[in-house]
Design a protein around this motif. Structure first.
Motif, PDB file in Angstrom:
ATOM      1  N   ALA A 205      34.641  35.885  49.520  1.00 48.65           N
ATOM      2  CA  ALA A 205      33.478  36.335  48.746  1.00 48.65           C
ATOM      3  C   ALA A 205      32.491  37.062  49.648  1.00 48.65           C
ATOM      4  N   ASP A 206      32.235  36.499  50.828  1.00 53.02           N
ATOM      5  CA  ASP A 206      31.289  37.121  51.756  1.00 53.02           C
ATOM      6  C   ASP A 206      31.765  38.498  52.211  1.00 53.02           C
ATOM      7  N   ARG A 207      33.041  38.613  52.541  1.00 49.93           N
ATOM      8  CA  ARG A 207      33.574  39.913  52.965  1.00 49.93           C
ATOM      9  C   ARG A 207      33.419  40.946  51.857  1.00 49.93           C
ATOM     10  N   LEU A 208      33.686  40.524  50.632  1.00 49.36           N
ATOM     11  CA  LEU A 208      33.606  41.437  49.501  1.00 49.36           C
ATOM     12  C   LEU A 208      32.180  41.934  49.283  1.00 49.36           C
ATOM     13  N   VAL A 209      31.223  41.030  49.210  1.00 53.78           N
ATOM     14  CA  VAL A 209      29.850  41.478  48.961  1.00 53.78           C
ATOM     15  C   VAL A 209      29.313  42.285  50.139  1.00 53.78           C
ATOM     16  N   ASN A 210      29.720  41.952  51.357  1.00 50.02           N
ATOM     17  CA  ASN A 210      29.295  42.738  52.521  1.00 50.02           C
ATOM     18  C   ASN A 210      29.881  44.141  52.488  1.00 50.02           C
ATOM     19  N   ALA A 211      31.137  44.261  52.086  1.00 52.04           N
ATOM     20  CA  ALA A 211      31.786  45.581  52.033  1.00 52.04           C
ATOM     21  C   ALA A 211      31.092  46.514  51.055  1.00 52.04           C
ATOM     22  N   PHE A 212      30.496  45.939  50.012  1.00 49.13           N
ATOM     23  CA  PHE A 212      29.812  46.759  49.024  1.00 49.13           C
ATOM     24  C   PHE A 212      28.315  46.870  49.302  1.00 49.13           C
ATOM     25  N   GLY A 213      27.862  46.266  50.413  1.00 56.01           N
ATOM     26  CA  GLY A 213      26.492  46.448  50.856  1.00 56.01           C
ATOM     27  C   GLY A 213      25.442  45.674  50.085  1.00 56.01           C
ATOM     28  N   PHE A 214      25.828  44.602  49.424  1.00 56.52           N
ATOM     29  CA  PHE A 214      24.841  43.820  48.676  1.00 56.52           C
ATOM     30  C   PHE A 214      24.193  42.778  49.577  1.00 56.52           C
ATOM     31  N   ALA A 215      22.912  42.589  49.416  1.00 57.61           N
ATOM     32  CA  ALA A 215      22.176  41.595  50.197  1.00 57.61           C
ATOM     33  C   ALA A 215      22.662  40.197  49.829  1.00 57.61           C
ATOM     34  N   PRO A 216      22.613  39.262  50.775  1.00 55.30           N
ATOM     35  CA  PRO A 216      23.100  37.910  50.519  1.00 55.30           C
ATOM     36  C   PRO A 216      22.486  37.234  49.297  1.00 55.30           C
ATOM     37  N   GLY A 217      21.234  37.454  49.003  1.00 56.64           N
ATOM     38  CA  GLY A 217      20.601  36.807  47.858  1.00 56.64           C
ATOM     39  C   GLY A 217      20.598  37.618  46.575  1.00 56.64           C
ATOM     40  N   SER A 218      21.249  38.766  46.587  1.00 55.62           N
ATOM     41  CA  SER A 218      21.221  39.640  45.407  1.00 55.62           C
ATOM     42  C   SER A 218      21.957  39.011  44.228  1.00 55.62           C
ATOM     43  N   THR A 219      21.665  39.520  43.059  1.00 50.52           N
ATOM     44  CA  THR A 219      22.332  39.054  41.848  1.00 50.52           C
ATOM     45  C   THR A 219      23.838  39.232  41.961  1.00 50.52           C
ATOM     46  N   GLU A 220      24.269  40.379  42.450  1.00 48.88           N
ATOM     47  CA  GLU A 220      25.702  40.653  42.579  1.00 48.88           C
ATOM     48  C   GLU A 220      26.366  39.677  43.552  1.00 48.88           C
ATOM     49  N   SER A 221      25.708  39.435  44.659  1.00 49.27           N
ATOM     50  CA  SER A 221      26.238  38.528  45.664  1.00 49.27           C
ATOM     51  C   SER A 221      26.353  37.112  45.106  1.00 49.27           C
ATOM     52  N   ARG A 222      25.311  36.646  44.471  1.00 50.18           N
ATOM     53  CA  ARG A 222      25.341  35.294  43.877  1.00 50.18           C
ATOM     54  C   ARG A 222      26.441  35.177  42.831  1.00 50.18           C
ATOM     55  N   ARG A 223      26.595  36.209  42.024  1.00 50.75           N
ATOM     56  CA  ARG A 223      27.592  36.168  40.962  1.00 50.75           C
ATOM     57  C   ARG A 223      29.012  36.070  41.531  1.00 50.75           C
ATOM     58  N   VAL A 224      29.325  36.865  42.541  1.00 49.27           N
ATOM     59  CA  VAL A 224      30.655  36.814  43.141  1.00 49.27           C
ATOM     60  C   VAL A 224      30.882  35.449  43.784  1.00 49.27           C
ATOM     61  N   ARG A 225      29.910  34.978  44.534  1.00 47.09           N
ATOM     62  CA  ARG A 225      30.053  33.672  45.191  1.00 47.09           C
ATOM     63  C   ARG A 225      30.215  32.552  44.161  1.00 47.09           C
ATOM     64  N   GLU A 226      29.457  32.623  43.067  1.00 48.11           N
ATOM     65  CA  GLU A 226      29.569  31.603  42.015  1.00 48.11           C
ATOM     66  C   GLU A 226      30.952  31.633  41.366  1.00 48.11           C
ATOM     67  N   ARG A 227      31.494  32.828  41.126  1.00 52.44           N
ATOM     68  CA  ARG A 227      32.823  32.925  40.522  1.00 52.44           C
ATOM     69  C   ARG A 227      33.901  32.404  41.460  1.00 52.44           C
ATOM     70  N   TYR A 228      33.784  32.735  42.741  1.00 46.67           N
ATOM     71  CA  TYR A 228      34.739  32.210  43.718  1.00 46.67           C
ATOM     72  C   TYR A 228      34.640  30.680  43.792  1.00 46.67           C
ATOM     73  N   ALA A 229      33.418  30.153  43.807  1.00 48.58           N
ATOM     74  CA  ALA A 229      33.230  28.696  43.860  1.00 48.58           C
ATOM     75  C   ALA A 229      33.816  28.041  42.614  1.00 48.58           C
ATOM     76  N   ARG A 230      33.616  28.661  41.478  1.00 50.39           N
ATOM     77  CA  ARG A 230      34.174  28.123  40.235  1.00 50.39           C
ATOM     78  C   ARG A 230      35.697  28.147  40.276  1.00 50.39           C
ATOM     79  N   LEU A 231      36.275  29.223  40.777  1.00 48.15           N
ATOM     80  CA  LEU A 231      37.725  29.312  40.901  1.00 48.15           C
ATOM     81  C   LEU A 231      38.241  28.208  41.825  1.00 48.15           C
ATOM     82  N   TRP A 232      37.551  27.983  42.928  1.00 46.90           N
ATOM     83  CA  TRP A 232      37.945  26.907  43.839  1.00 46.90           C
ATOM     84  C   TRP A 232      37.844  25.543  43.141  1.00 46.90           C
ATOM     85  N   ASP A 233      36.670  25.259  42.551  1.00 44.07           N
ATOM     86  CA  ASP A 233      36.426  23.949  41.959  1.00 44.07           C
ATOM     87  C   ASP A 233      37.304  23.648  40.748  1.00 44.07           C
TER      88      ASP A 233
END
Length: 187
Positions: free
Chosen positions: A34-62
């Motif tokens: 998730a971190d590599r993906l949001v970094n590659a697209f240049g989104f800030a760590p706290g951005s809406t896009e970043s949170r959304r990707v991280r939340e989806r990855y966490a949900r997929l894991w959980d």
């Protein structure tokens, strides 16, 4: 029961998800992807896009990957991963739409950097190289195979078709088999 092709596809995905190459997939691998993906697209760590990707990855894991862990060590081995995807996603029913489609939508929203509703070749390559460690050449071949109408971009529908085919189709001719690049040759 999964056929040989389906087992190869899941083994390929497992290898791509195993970020630290330790032979297991754990929550850290998902977080790193998730971190590599949001970094590659240049989104800030706290951005809406970043949170959304991280939340989806966490949900997929959980909700999908962690329940595959048969021995309770919070690390999923290939055998557990394959059995789990068979149980949660590959079988008929809502598994794909419940577990994979939301992650695919988050990827789509993130990749569509210009907001035009289409994923360009450049956008797709950036995602494939960052999130799944594909080479540029393999990502380019995958893009060409997935562009069902040959218009040089991918729609949300084309990506969902490809995702569902990758996870559920036993057909060796399905274009979705190319979602994560070419499958490695049999050992």
């Amino acid at each position: 029961m999964l056929n040989d092709l389906q087992q190869r596809k899941l083994a390929h995905l497992f290898t791509l998800l195993d970020v630290d190459d330790d032979g297991t997939v754990d929550k850290m691998d998902y977080t790193a992807s998730a971190d590599r993906l949001v970094n590659a697209f240049g989104f800030a760590p706290g951005s809406t896009e970043s949170r959304r990707v991280r939340e989806r990855y966490a949900r997929l894991w959980d909700e999908v990957t962690l329940p595959m862990d048969a021995d309770g060590d919070e690390r999923v081995e290939l055998k557990e991963f394959t059995a789990g995807f068979y149980r949660f996603v590959t079988q008929p029913g809502t598994g794909y739409h419940t577990h994979i489609a939301p992650v695919a939508d988050a990827f789509y929203d993130l990749m569509d950097t210009d907001g035009d509703g289409r994923i360009t070749r450049i956008e797709y390559l950036r995602m494939a190289e960052s999130a799944f460690r594909l080479s540029e050449a393999n990502a380019a071949v995958a893009f060409e195979r997935l562009d069902l109408d040959g218009n040089g971009s991918l729609s949300r529908q084309e990506l969902h078709v490809a995702n569902e085919q990758f996870f559920r189709s036993p057909d060796p001719e399905s274009r979705g088999n190319w979602l994560f690049g070419p499958l490695p040759a049999l050992g």
